[in-house]
Design an enzyme around this catalytic site. Structure first.
Site, PDB file in Angstrom:
ATOM      1  N   ARG A   1      34.540  42.970  15.935  1.00 33.93           N
ATOM      2  CA  ARG A   1      35.019  41.844  16.729  1.00 33.93           C
ATOM      3  C   ARG A   1      36.092  41.054  15.998  1.00 33.93           C
ATOM      4  O   ARG A   1      36.148  41.019  14.762  1.00 33.93           O
ATOM      5  CB  ARG A   1      33.845  40.937  17.086  1.00 33.93           C
ATOM      6  CG  ARG A   1      33.136  40.374  15.895  1.00 33.93           C
ATOM      7  CD  ARG A   1      31.723  39.916  16.216  1.00 33.93           C
ATOM      8  NE  ARG A   1      31.688  38.736  17.059  1.00 33.93           N
ATOM      9  CZ  ARG A   1      30.550  38.169  17.481  1.00 33.93           C
ATOM     10  NH1 ARG A   1      29.370  38.714  17.169  1.00 33.93           N
ATOM     11  NH2 ARG A   1      30.574  37.089  18.220  1.00 33.93           N
TER      12      ARG A   1
ATOM     13  N   GLN B   1      19.920  40.092  23.377  1.00 30.61           N
ATOM     14  CA  GLN B   1      19.797  39.314  22.157  1.00 30.61           C
ATOM     15  C   GLN B   1      18.760  39.960  21.249  1.00 30.61           C
ATOM     16  O   GLN B   1      17.575  40.015  21.598  1.00 30.61           O
ATOM     17  CB  GLN B   1      19.374  37.885  22.500  1.00 30.61           C
ATOM     18  CG  GLN B   1      19.223  36.977  21.298  1.00 30.61           C
ATOM     19  CD  GLN B   1      19.059  35.534  21.708  1.00 30.61           C
ATOM     20  OE1 GLN B   1      20.026  34.794  21.832  1.00 30.61           O
ATOM     21  NE2 GLN B   1      17.821  35.126  21.939  1.00 30.61           N
TER      22      GLN B   1
ATOM     23  N   ARG C   1       0.119  12.669  37.856  1.00 25.56           N
ATOM     24  CA  ARG C   1       0.385  13.649  36.801  1.00 25.56           C
ATOM     25  C   ARG C   1      -0.229  14.998  37.189  1.00 25.56           C
ATOM     26  O   ARG C   1      -1.439  15.088  37.452  1.00 25.56           O
ATOM     27  CB  ARG C   1      -0.205  13.184  35.476  1.00 25.56           C
ATOM     28  CG  ARG C   1       0.530  12.023  34.825  1.00 25.56           C
ATOM     29  CD  ARG C   1      -0.187  11.563  33.565  1.00 25.56           C
ATOM     30  NE  ARG C   1      -0.278  12.637  32.591  1.00 25.56           N
ATOM     31  CZ  ARG C   1       0.648  12.895  31.664  1.00 25.56           C
ATOM     32  NH1 ARG C   1       1.745  12.148  31.626  1.00 25.56           N
ATOM     33  NH2 ARG C   1       0.490  13.879  30.806  1.00 25.56           N
TER      34      ARG C   1
ATOM     35  N   ASN D   1      20.114  38.579  12.324  1.00 24.65           N
ATOM     36  CA  ASN D   1      20.031  39.845  13.048  1.00 24.65           C
ATOM     37  C   ASN D   1      19.387  40.953  12.225  1.00 24.65           C
ATOM     38  O   ASN D   1      18.890  41.933  12.779  1.00 24.65           O
ATOM     39  CB  ASN D   1      21.437  40.296  13.479  1.00 24.65           C
ATOM     40  CG  ASN D   1      22.165  39.248  14.269  1.00 24.65           C
ATOM     41  OD1 ASN D   1      21.852  39.000  15.416  1.00 24.65           O
ATOM     42  ND2 ASN D   1      23.160  38.614  13.651  1.00 24.65           N
TER      43      ASN D   1
ATOM     44  N   ARG E   1      26.891  38.804  14.683  1.00 18.86           N
ATOM     45  CA  ARG E   1      27.786  38.368  13.618  1.00 18.86           C
ATOM     46  C   ARG E   1      26.994  38.112  12.344  1.00 18.86           C
ATOM     47  O   ARG E   1      25.775  37.936  12.379  1.00 18.86           O
ATOM     48  CB  ARG E   1      28.557  37.120  14.038  1.00 18.86           C
ATOM     49  CG  ARG E   1      27.727  35.863  14.209  1.00 18.86           C
ATOM     50  CD  ARG E   1      28.582  34.726  14.767  1.00 18.86           C
ATOM     51  NE  ARG E   1      27.808  33.500  14.931  1.00 18.86           N
ATOM     52  CZ  ARG E   1      27.689  32.554  14.003  1.00 18.86           C
ATOM     53  NH1 ARG E   1      28.288  32.717  12.833  1.00 18.86           N
ATOM     54  NH2 ARG E   1      26.978  31.465  14.231  1.00 18.86           N
TER      55      ARG E   1
ATOM     56  N   SER F   1      29.056  32.992  23.047  1.00 22.47           N
ATOM     57  CA  SER F   1      28.761  34.396  23.375  1.00 22.47           C
ATOM     58  C   SER F   1      29.742  34.910  24.423  1.00 22.47           C
ATOM     59  O   SER F   1      30.189  36.060  24.360  1.00 22.47           O
ATOM     60  CB  SER F   1      27.326  34.521  23.887  1.00 22.47           C
ATOM     61  OG  SER F   1      26.404  34.203  22.883  1.00 22.47           O
TER      62      SER F   1
END
Length: 232
Positions: free
Chosen positions: A76, A108, A160, A27, A17, A87
């Site tokens: 879309r 992605q 730890r 993007n 988008r 998504s």
């Protein structure tokens, strides 16, 4: 489009988008003077795992870039392109227009170091009987609860662990999700028999801020200087 060695016909889908709060139109951010979307589509084409490759967008410039990368364009619905839209919502809307699709690989494009081999590994697992396969990264992080007093969540403070003494935790990195369409119709990107592909930390960067762009370009430049490769 050839499906190469992959036996299952899968549609590759990129959601792109125009709006983004972190980086404007991220993007289309350039790495080595090439938009992230185009870099992603080139890898998807190289993988030869898809019967078709689509970009779902609300932006004409993104659509033009998608076509330059050999993808088909799905314009879309606006309700899928707002900030609060998930998504999953966008993939469901895409499938409403393409009811013949049985498997979707959601990729992605803001994961600039995706490789064709990772997509092949995911497809191999799908062919072996998984309902979904997604990418993860192993992290060795000591987690603490929010609020004070705080307490350790994934380790014993009295013992730890050293990095070399424990396996760490697996985190989704968002690079890709391969999923059967029936699960998406049920409102799931992950469900049934789930598998994962572990991505090395060096390939797991997600571009979501200006700092990420600087890091990604610096890593690309370093690798080119070290071994002449355009990909780390």
């Amino acid at each position: 489009m050839s499906t190469g060695s992959c036996k299952m016909c899968v549609t590759g889908l990129v959601l792109a988008r125009s709006g983004s709060k972190s980086i404007r139109n991220k993007n289309m951010v350039l790495l080595d003077n090439k938009p992230l979307l185009l870099r992603c589509l080139e890898v998807m084409q190289e993988a030869k795992c898809f019967s078709s490759i689509w970009v779902s967008t609300d932006d004409d410039k993104i659509a033009e870039c998608a076509k330059d990368g050999g993808a088909e364009v799905h314009y879309r619905a606006q309700y899928t392109a707002v900030d609060k839209a998930s998504s999953l919502c966008a993939v469901q809307e895409f499938l409403q227009h393409h009811p013949d699709i049985s498997v979707v690989c959601l990729v992605q494009c803001t994961s600039p170091f995706i490789r064709a081999g990772y997509l092949h590994e995911g497809m191999d697992k799908m062919q072996s009987g998984y309902d979904c396969v997604f990418s993860v990264t192993r992290r060795h992080l000591l987690r603490w609860s929010e609020g004070e007093p705080t307490y350790p969540l994934n380790f014993n403070a009295r013992q730890r662990p050293r990095r070399q003494d424990w396996d760490g935790d697996l985190y989704e990195n968002g690079m890709f999700y391969i999923c059967k369409a029936r699960l998406i119709h049920e409102g799931l990107l992950q469900g049934g028999r789930c598998g994962y592909i572990e991505i090395p930390h060096c390939d797991s960067l997600e571009v979501d801020s200006p700092l990420d762009v600087i890091i990604a370009q610096s890593w690309l430049t370093y690798c080119q200087q070290e071994n002449g490769s355009q990909h780390p």
